[in-house]
Write a protein that holds these residues in place. Structure first.
Motif, PDB file in Angstrom:
ATOM      1  N   SER A  33       7.965 -27.864 -35.730  1.00  0.00           N
ATOM      2  CA  SER A  33       8.305 -28.517 -34.218  1.00  0.00           C
ATOM      3  C   SER A  33       9.281 -27.676 -33.384  1.00  0.00           C
ATOM      4  CB  SER A  33       8.285 -29.904 -34.371  1.00  0.00           C
ATOM      5  OG  SER A  33       9.612 -30.524 -34.755  1.00  0.00           O
ATOM      6  N   GLU A  34      10.316 -26.901 -34.063  1.00  0.00           N
ATOM      7  CA  GLU A  34      11.441 -26.379 -33.496  1.00  0.00           C
ATOM      8  C   GLU A  34      11.222 -25.043 -33.160  1.00  0.00           C
ATOM      9  OE1 GLU A  34      14.609 -28.007 -32.493  1.00  0.00           O
ATOM     10  OE2 GLU A  34      13.308 -29.638 -32.770  1.00  0.00           O
ATOM     11  N   TYR A  35      10.218 -24.439 -33.625  1.00  0.00           N
ATOM     12  CA  TYR A  35      10.165 -22.813 -33.624  1.00  0.00           C
ATOM     13  C   TYR A  35      10.170 -22.226 -31.956  1.00  0.00           C
ATOM     14  CZ  TYR A  35       8.321 -22.869 -38.159  1.00  0.00           C
ATOM     15  OH  TYR A  35       7.853 -22.897 -39.791  1.00  0.00           O
ATOM     16  N   ALA A  36       9.565 -22.884 -31.206  1.00  0.00           N
ATOM     17  CA  ALA A  36       9.598 -22.427 -29.791  1.00  0.00           C
ATOM     18  C   ALA A  36      11.014 -22.825 -29.052  1.00  0.00           C
ATOM     19  CB  ALA A  36       8.395 -23.129 -29.088  1.00  0.00           C
ATOM     20  N   ARG A  37      11.375 -23.926 -29.233  1.00  0.00           N
ATOM     21  CA  ARG A  37      12.736 -24.549 -28.674  1.00  0.00           C
ATOM     22  C   ARG A  37      13.617 -23.510 -29.147  1.00  0.00           C
ATOM     23  NH1 ARG A  37      16.918 -27.735 -28.856  1.00  0.00           N
ATOM     24  NH2 ARG A  37      16.474 -28.329 -31.082  1.00  0.00           N
ATOM     25  N   ARG A  38      13.875 -23.186 -30.184  1.00  0.00           N
ATOM     26  CA  ARG A  38      14.975 -22.518 -30.857  1.00  0.00           C
ATOM     27  C   ARG A  38      14.740 -20.959 -30.769  1.00  0.00           C
ATOM     28  NH1 ARG A  38      16.974 -24.934 -36.493  1.00  0.00           N
ATOM     29  NH2 ARG A  38      17.119 -27.263 -35.911  1.00  0.00           N
ATOM     30  N   ASP A  39      13.710 -20.621 -29.880  1.00  0.00           N
ATOM     31  CA  ASP A  39      13.480 -19.312 -29.252  1.00  0.00           C
ATOM     32  C   ASP A  39      12.760 -18.243 -30.468  1.00  0.00           C
ATOM     33  OD1 ASP A  39      14.019 -19.474 -26.789  1.00  0.00           O
ATOM     34  OD2 ASP A  39      16.044 -19.097 -26.842  1.00  0.00           O
ATOM     35  N   PHE A  40      12.321 -18.958 -31.507  1.00  0.00           N
ATOM     36  CA  PHE A  40      11.673 -18.079 -32.537  1.00  0.00           C
ATOM     37  C   PHE A  40      10.328 -17.660 -32.062  1.00  0.00           C
ATOM     38  CE2 PHE A  40      14.730 -20.069 -35.191  1.00  0.00           C
ATOM     39  CZ  PHE A  40      15.176 -18.993 -35.799  1.00  0.00           C
ATOM     40  N   TYR A  41       9.307 -18.419 -31.920  1.00  0.00           N
ATOM     41  CA  TYR A  41       8.039 -17.957 -31.293  1.00  0.00           C
ATOM     42  C   TYR A  41       7.268 -19.095 -30.906  1.00  0.00           C
ATOM     43  CZ  TYR A  41       6.662 -18.507 -36.335  1.00  0.00           C
ATOM     44  OH  TYR A  41       6.326 -18.863 -37.740  1.00  0.00           O
ATOM     45  N   ASP A  42       6.286 -18.907 -29.926  1.00  0.00           N
ATOM     46  CA  ASP A  42       5.267 -20.031 -29.812  1.00  0.00           C
ATOM     47  C   ASP A  42       4.019 -19.877 -30.702  1.00  0.00           C
ATOM     48  OD1 ASP A  42       6.805 -21.019 -27.333  1.00  0.00           O
ATOM     49  OD2 ASP A  42       6.308 -18.837 -26.655  1.00  0.00           O
ATOM     50  N   VAL A  43       3.707 -18.707 -30.999  1.00  0.00           N
ATOM     51  CA  VAL A  43       2.454 -18.606 -32.025  1.00  0.00           C
ATOM     52  C   VAL A  43       2.534 -17.641 -33.078  1.00  0.00           C
ATOM     53  CG1 VAL A  43       0.121 -17.718 -31.723  1.00  0.00           C
ATOM     54  CG2 VAL A  43       0.803 -18.921 -29.710  1.00  0.00           C
ATOM     55  N   TRP A  44       2.303 -17.868 -33.942  1.00  0.00           N
ATOM     56  CA  TRP A  44       2.218 -16.964 -35.249  1.00  0.00           C
ATOM     57  C   TRP A  44       1.139 -16.034 -35.424  1.00  0.00           C
ATOM     58  CZ3 TRP A  44       2.055 -18.944 -40.838  1.00  0.00           C
ATOM     59  CH2 TRP A  44       2.756 -18.131 -41.745  1.00  0.00           C
ATOM     60  N   LEU A  45       1.417 -14.767 -35.648  1.00  0.00           N
ATOM     61  CA  LEU A  45       0.375 -13.816 -35.862  1.00  0.00           C
ATOM     62  C   LEU A  45       0.713 -12.750 -36.971  1.00  0.00           C
ATOM     63  CD1 LEU A  45      -2.207 -12.898 -34.790  1.00  0.00           C
ATOM     64  CD2 LEU A  45      -1.122 -11.033 -33.429  1.00  0.00           C
ATOM     65  N   PRO A  46       0.725 -13.544 -38.331  1.00  0.00           N
ATOM     66  CA  PRO A  46       1.115 -12.670 -39.181  1.00  0.00           C
ATOM     67  C   PRO A  46       0.117 -11.497 -39.536  1.00  0.00           C
ATOM     68  CG  PRO A  46       0.143 -14.663 -40.007  1.00  0.00           C
ATOM     69  CD  PRO A  46       0.209 -14.773 -38.590  1.00  0.00           C
ATOM     70  N   THR A  47      -0.939 -11.441 -39.083  1.00  0.00           N
ATOM     71  CA  THR A  47      -2.168 -10.205 -39.157  1.00  0.00           C
ATOM     72  C   THR A  47      -1.333  -8.860 -38.961  1.00  0.00           C
ATOM     73  OG1 THR A  47      -3.844 -11.758 -38.509  1.00  0.00           O
ATOM     74  CG2 THR A  47      -4.167  -9.526 -38.352  1.00  0.00           C
TER      75      THR A  47
END
Length: 129
Positions: A33-47
């Motif tokens: 729940s904190e990924y976007a708020r902490r400026d990591f990412y909004d969407v994960w694309l490991p492809t």
């Protein structure tokens, strides 16, 4: 409209748009729940992230030859149909909307995002300055 290549976890810039994490693993010790708020990412694309084997090569690299081998391996992995389609999609989207792709590495020259930038450009992406 364009795509930016960024370091995940760095402060967002105005107009950056959606931030896409092109990493193999989510950030450690950070609740989803904190990924976007902490400026990591909004969407994960490991492809379009390097395989674990390629990441192991990068973590062990200490010479220019080892870095070249890592980048060769990553570019080879990105020729897989699923990865190639994802890169083509990102390139096409860069002409329609602003977004960013990124990784955690501090030094882009020793990170897959260096090669991803070139792959996106080769696919016709509009890259931000």
């Amino acid at each position: 409209m364009s795509v930016r290549v960024v370091r995940l976890g760095s402060p967002r810039t105005p107009g950056e748009g959606l931030r896409i994490g092109t990493v193999r693993r989510p950030p450690r010790g950070v609740p989803k729940s904190e990924y976007a708020r902490r400026d990591f990412y909004d969407v994960w694309l490991p492809t379009v992230a390097p395989s674990q084997e390629a990441m192991d090569m990068a973590h062990a690299a200490s010479t220019p030859a080892q870095w070249r081998a890592f980048f060769r391996r990553y570019r080879s992995e990105m020729k897989r149909p699923d990865a190639a389609h994802a890169i083509a999609l990102l390139a096409a989207l860069s002409h329609q909307t602003d977004f960013s792709v990124g990784c955690y590495c501090e030094d882009e020259a020793h990170c897959h995002r260096h090669a991803l930038r070139a792959l996106l450009q080769a696919a016709g992406a509009k890259l931000a300055d």
